[in-house]
Design an enzyme around this catalytic site. Structure first.
Site: not given
Length: 278
Positions: A76, A185
């Protein structure tokens, strides 16, 4: 040592984005057992404050350590940007983030680097700082993309609206003639077919998932923790709806996984651990 080698690698993300890291682990490290956690009850992370992110990650790490993982990969970017350094100081096991491996790969690809990321990651300037520390001559442009993660988690990858959103986010980077695009991302790899429709083929695409797994392999070898034994089945755990995650992840895993519900208590104290609901 054999017991340590047998211990799983922990991966966590807010949702299905970390599956891009998981697939790369399957490819590069087929003997490794894996524990995958998705904090789906609290996604998206990209619009959260730094304090919230650090709180969430501490709770996840407490639970991961209780599961006796030998390493944790923050799959993440938002967590990597806002919590990695603090978490490394607080936990004894190896913890890897995706930003530095992605930045290193980007500077090898080009000098005019665009980064698409969640608003929190873009605002942190983590990629800009990492890239400029590696190569001060590189130019970096960042775009916060708040709509991408919700669209991916809603499985709206192929809708015309999603393509229009992608064009809106990518257009500023095309106007400055980037030669490299970084997926800031882990979710964004799922949109790569769409990006390829919009971007000229001359632009290099950098998926940090590929490079963080390479870093993980080197770390495991250095510590003598790389497994030489057959792996155990991957465990999938979520804080939200297990069925939703299982059905969404099927298209990338090729099967519907068994997913366990994990309860994350909403506590102010960062030391609260997670409990698996029976």
């Amino acid at each position: 040592m054999r017991q340590c080698q047998r211990s799983p690698i922990g991966i966590f993300d807010s949702g299905v984005g970390g599956l891009t890291v998981l697939r790369e682990l399957y490819r590069r490290l087929p003997n490794e057992s894996i524990l995958y956690f998705a904090d789906t009850a609290r996604l998206p992370y990209g619009t959260r404050s730094a304090g919230e992110i650090l709180q969430f990650v501490r709770e996840i790490m407490d639970w991961m350590t209780s599961q006796q993982v030998k390493m944790v990969i923050m799959a993440c970017n938002t967590s990597s940007a806002l919590a990695l350094e603090a978490i490394r100081d607080e936990f004894a096991l190896p913890v890897l983030g995706v930003i530095l491996p992605g930045a290193r790969a980007a500077v090898q690809k080009g000098k005019r680097i665009g980064v698409i990321a969640t608003p929190a990651t873009a605002a942190s300037n983590a990629y800009r700082q990492a890239i400029e520390e590696i190569d001060s001559t590189a130019q970096v442009w960042q775009v916060g993309c708040p709509d991408f993660v919700p669209l991916i988690e809603q499985n709206r990858l192929y809708e015309p609206y999603t393509k229009e959103v992608a064009k809106q986010y990518l257009n500023p980077l095309l106007q400055v003639n980037i030669d490299t695009l970084v997926y800031g991302c882990t979710h964004y790899r799922h949109l790569e077919p769409l990006f390829r429709q919009i971007l000229p083929p001359s632009i290099s695409l950098v998926d940090p998932a590929q490079y963080v797994v390479s870093a993980a392999e080197k770390e495991l070898e250095l510590l003598g923790l790389k497994s030489t034994l057959p792996c155990l089945p991957t465990r999938f755990c979520v804080s939200g709806n297990p069925e939703t995650f299982a059905n969404l992840s099927r298209q990338w895993l090729g099967y519907i996984p068994r997913v366990d519900k994990v309860y994350l208590p909403v506590k102010i104290r960062s030391s609260m651990s997670l409990e698996v609901l029976e």
